[in-house]
Design a protein around this motif. Structure first.
Motif, mmCIF file in Angstrom:
data_model
loop_
_atom_site.group_PDB
_atom_site.id
_atom_site.type_symbol
_atom_site.label_atom_id
_atom_site.label_comp_id
_atom_site.label_asym_id
_atom_site.label_seq_id
_atom_site.Cartn_x
_atom_site.Cartn_y
_atom_site.Cartn_z
ATOM 1 N N LEU A 117 0.835 -1.202 0.000
ATOM 2 C CA LEU A 117 0.000 0.000 0.000
ATOM 3 C C LEU A 117 0.870 1.252 0.000
ATOM 4 C CD1 LEU A 117 -2.785 -1.005 2.570
ATOM 5 C CD2 LEU A 117 -2.936 -1.015 0.076
ATOM 6 N N PRO A 118 0.526 2.262 -0.803
ATOM 7 C CA PRO A 118 1.371 3.457 -0.903
ATOM 8 C C PRO A 118 1.351 4.281 0.379
ATOM 9 C CG PRO A 118 -0.675 3.793 -2.092
ATOM 10 C CD PRO A 118 -0.665 2.350 -1.667
ATOM 11 N N LYS A 119 2.485 4.885 0.700
ATOM 12 C CA LYS A 119 2.607 5.685 1.913
ATOM 13 C C LYS A 119 3.105 7.094 1.634
ATOM 14 C CE LYS A 119 1.346 2.290 4.581
ATOM 15 N NZ LYS A 119 0.009 2.331 5.215
ATOM 16 N N GLU A 120 3.030 7.523 0.377
ATOM 17 C CA GLU A 120 3.476 8.862 0.039
ATOM 18 C C GLU A 120 2.469 9.897 0.523
ATOM 19 O OE1 GLU A 120 6.478 9.197 -1.178
ATOM 20 O OE2 GLU A 120 6.635 7.012 -1.198
ATOM 21 N N LYS A 121 2.925 11.118 0.738
ATOM 22 C CA LYS A 121 2.059 12.171 1.248
ATOM 23 C C LYS A 121 0.909 12.463 0.299
ATOM 24 C CE LYS A 121 2.105 16.974 2.835
ATOM 25 N NZ LYS A 121 2.937 18.197 3.054
ATOM 26 N N ASP A 122 1.164 12.413 -1.019
ATOM 27 C CA ASP A 122 0.128 12.758 -1.989
ATOM 28 C C ASP A 122 -0.653 11.550 -2.499
ATOM 29 O OD1 ASP A 122 2.163 11.665 -3.479
ATOM 30 O OD2 ASP A 122 2.711 13.529 -4.484
ATOM 31 N N CYS A 123 -0.323 10.356 -2.026
ATOM 32 C CA CYS A 123 -1.105 9.153 -2.302
ATOM 33 C C CYS A 123 -0.796 8.150 -1.200
ATOM 34 C CB CYS A 123 -0.780 8.564 -3.679
ATOM 35 S SG CYS A 123 -1.810 7.120 -4.094
ATOM 36 N N ARG A 124 -1.695 8.090 -0.236
ATOM 37 C CA ARG A 124 -1.449 7.282 0.957
ATOM 38 C C ARG A 124 -2.663 6.423 1.260
ATOM 39 N NH1 ARG A 124 2.211 7.594 5.145
ATOM 40 N NH2 ARG A 124 1.524 6.561 7.070
ATOM 41 N N LEU A 203 -7.890 6.184 2.645
ATOM 42 C CA LEU A 203 -7.179 6.556 1.422
ATOM 43 C C LEU A 203 -7.242 8.063 1.254
ATOM 44 C CD1 LEU A 203 -7.340 4.992 -2.120
ATOM 45 C CD2 LEU A 203 -7.944 7.398 -1.832
ATOM 46 N N GLU A 204 -6.097 8.683 1.034
ATOM 47 C CA GLU A 204 -6.007 10.102 0.724
ATOM 48 C C GLU A 204 -5.060 10.247 -0.455
ATOM 49 O OE1 GLU A 204 -6.751 12.248 5.028
ATOM 50 O OE2 GLU A 204 -4.738 11.484 4.609
ATOM 51 N N ALA A 205 -5.596 10.646 -1.596
ATOM 52 C CA ALA A 205 -4.797 10.659 -2.821
ATOM 53 C C ALA A 205 -5.121 11.876 -3.674
ATOM 54 C CB ALA A 205 -5.037 9.386 -3.627
ATOM 55 N N GLU A 206 -4.081 12.521 -4.163
ATOM 56 C CA GLU A 206 -4.239 13.639 -5.082
ATOM 57 C C GLU A 206 -4.209 13.113 -6.513
ATOM 58 O OE1 GLU A 206 -1.233 16.531 -4.319
ATOM 59 O OE2 GLU A 206 -1.653 16.635 -2.165
ATOM 60 N N TRP A 207 -4.941 13.804 -7.401
ATOM 61 C CA TRP A 207 -4.889 13.424 -8.809
ATOM 62 C C TRP A 207 -3.480 13.609 -9.356
ATOM 63 C CZ3 TRP A 207 -9.019 10.824 -9.479
ATOM 64 C CH2 TRP A 207 -10.278 11.265 -9.082
ATOM 65 N N GLU A 208 -3.075 12.709 -10.244
ATOM 66 C CA GLU A 208 -1.779 12.880 -10.893
ATOM 67 C C GLU A 208 -1.773 14.164 -11.722
ATOM 68 O OE1 GLU A 208 1.210 9.650 -12.305
ATOM 69 O OE2 GLU A 208 -0.298 9.908 -13.882
ATOM 70 N N THR A 209 -2.888 14.451 -12.382
ATOM 71 C CA THR A 209 -3.061 15.719 -13.097
ATOM 72 C C THR A 209 -4.277 16.416 -12.514
ATOM 73 O OG1 THR A 209 -2.140 14.764 -15.134
ATOM 74 C CG2 THR A 209 -3.383 16.826 -15.338
ATOM 75 N N ALA A 210 -4.033 17.479 -11.766
ATOM 76 C CA ALA A 210 -5.127 18.171 -11.091
ATOM 77 C C ALA A 210 -5.983 18.929 -12.097
ATOM 78 C CB ALA A 210 -4.565 19.130 -10.046
ATOM 79 N N TYR A 211 -7.232 19.187 -11.720
ATOM 80 C CA TYR A 211 -8.127 19.958 -12.569
ATOM 81 C C TYR A 211 -7.804 21.447 -12.457
ATOM 82 C CZ TYR A 211 -11.046 15.768 -13.001
ATOM 83 O OH TYR A 211 -11.512 14.503 -13.273
ATOM 84 N N ARG A 212 -7.816 22.128 -13.594
ATOM 85 C CA ARG A 212 -7.713 23.589 -13.606
ATOM 86 C C ARG A 212 -9.107 24.170 -13.398
ATOM 87 N NH1 ARG A 212 -5.084 21.889 -18.087
ATOM 88 N NH2 ARG A 212 -6.727 22.742 -19.443
ATOM 89 N N GLU A 213 -9.141 25.411 -12.975
ATOM 90 C CA GLU A 213 -10.422 26.054 -12.705
ATOM 91 C C GLU A 213 -11.324 26.043 -13.932
ATOM 92 O OE1 GLU A 213 -12.144 30.344 -11.071
ATOM 93 O OE2 GLU A 213 -9.991 29.899 -11.014
ATOM 94 N N SER A 214 -10.720 26.184 -15.111
ATOM 95 C CA SER A 214 -11.504 26.227 -16.345
ATOM 96 C C SER A 214 -12.134 24.881 -16.683
ATOM 97 C CB SER A 214 -10.617 26.680 -17.512
ATOM 98 O OG SER A 214 -9.530 25.774 -17.698
#
Length: 414
Positions: A117-124, A203-214
């Motif tokens: 299981l991943p333990k990185e701050k942006d995907c844990r 699970l706490e994970a950030e998108w690899e490519t985040a959404y822009r406001e547009s």
């Protein structure tokens, strides 16, 4: 896999159990100071993935009501896997048949999965297991069983009075282990309860490519199966992993690190989501995920938050685990003994939470077992479009194993 684990002294465990936790002090795990060594882990086999995927789909289908639903197969498998290590006879046979693997093989498969299981701050992804034992003499645990769940599941073992303080301790452990997403799993402890086996998953994970406001558009429409148009906020993007089978299409949206992803499957127009889910098998789901095509796909995901709670006894009985819930037929003698009668399962409590937005995903699950005594062209000419603006199936999936830690359905924005 070799069972190469550090062993606790059974005599030490037994002596410690006699002492209990004492008074109102914070709970102290009997396994807190245990030395651990990494076992010789082998990759999960394809038949094991298919077996656990089949269980995931069965769990989803048996709890389907038409409303939004989210279950965590990983959490339920962990809690019931621990329990199955104390089962025997027909009780064990039924549990193994439903869980999909012999208990020794299930132990190893879950150990391999959770070790990665991943333990990185942006995907844990954090997973914890615990056992709570009534320490007033009404239950005597089997030291070998405690050793097994400590070895394979890393379970903490807490002797407790099973009073109001214990209720606060259990829910405090749940709240902490789910990073505050699920604050409680138990509202009261029955007088005849002597054991809880609990799994917590966060699970706490950030998108690899985040959404822009547009890319975020409010005042969009989500259409339910009965034709209601509901307001929704959709997040649009171009993804590069296209999913398809005979009756649905979808996509993978990876989280940071690329190993975990949000997987979505949208049935073809005119096909009900329940009908599509009923058509899936563990083998077919595995084929869909492993067959992801590296090609562009126009995608849209609605922002949504969902909480789900269910008592799983009826669905597990329908799936084939019946003896375990009947004190007259349950065989859990390998867990321990009680002068009040044989152990059996009274309730399997399951709670989940998920929040999906422009930054990523937060999800959590808790499962508590309460035991009283008594192939297409990879480069299509037309770029497919998969907008999740009507009911869809989704999974939070480990792309290395292609196993779903969470599986759910969105049928409404309300």
């Amino acid at each position: 896999m070799k069972k190469n684990f550090s062993r606790l002294s059974c005599l030490t465990l037994a002596l410690l159990l006699l002492t209990g936790c004492g008074g109102g002090a914070a709970p102290q795990s009997l396994t807190a100071d245990r030395e651990t060594r990494t076992p010789d882990l082998q990759p999960i086999a394809e038949n094991q993935v298919e077996a656990l995927s089949s269980f995931s789909l069965d769990l989803l289908r048996e709890n389907w009501t038409g409303a939004n639903i989210l279950v965590s197969p990983l959490s339920v498998l962990s809690a019931l896997g621990m329990t199955a290590n104390g089962a025997g006879g027909g009780t064990l046979a039924q549990m193994e048949a439903v869980l999909g693997l012999p208990v020794e093989e299930l132990n190893e498969t879950l150990a391999v999965w959770t070790a990665g299981l991943p333990k990185e701050k942006d995907c844990r992804v954090d997973l914890a297991n615990s056992l709570w034992l009534r320490d007033d003499g009404s239950f005597q645990p089997d030291p070998d069983f405690l050793q097994t769940v400590a070895d394979w599941y890393g379970a903490e073992v807490f002797p407790a009075a099973f009073d109001g303080g214990t209720l606060r301790d259990i829910n405090g452990w749940v709240n902490n282990s789910t990073h505050g997403m699920i604050p409680e799993i138990i509202r009261e402890i029955p007088e005849d309860a002597v054991l809880y086996l609990i799994n917590a998953l966060a699970l706490e994970a950030e998108w690899e490519t985040a959404y822009r406001e547009s890319q975020i558009q409010m005042e969009r429409v989500f259409t339910t199966e009965d034709g209601q148009d509901q307001p929704a906020t959709l997040m649009y993007s171009s993804e590069w992993h296209y999913l398809k089978d005979d009756h649905a299409q979808g996509f993978l949206k990876p989280y940071r690190g690329g190993r975990w992803a949000f997987a979505a499957l949208l049935p073809e127009a005119g096909m009900k989501l329940e009908e599509y889910a009923a058509s899936l098998t563990g083998k077919r789901l595995h084929e869909i995920l492993t067959g992801a095509q590296e090609t562009a796909v126009k995608a849209a995901i609605p922002k949504f938050t969902s909480e789900y709670s269910v008592e799983l006894s009826d669905s597990l009985k329908a799936m084939g685990i019946t003896d375990a819930f009947d004190w007259k037929t349950a065989d859990f003698t390998a867990i321990g003994s009680s002068p009040n009668g044989p152990l059996y399962i009274s309730r399997v409590l399951h709670k989940t939470f998920i929040s999906v937005d422009e930054n990523g995903t937060e999800a959590a699950a808790v499962t508590a077992v309460e035991m009283p005594a008594g192939g297409a062209d990879p480069t299509p000419a037309v770029v497919p479009t998969v907008y999740l603006d009507r009911p869809f199936l989704y999974l939070l999936v480990d792309l290395e194993t292609n196993l779903p830690a969470f599986i759910g359905a969105v049928t409404t924005m309300k």
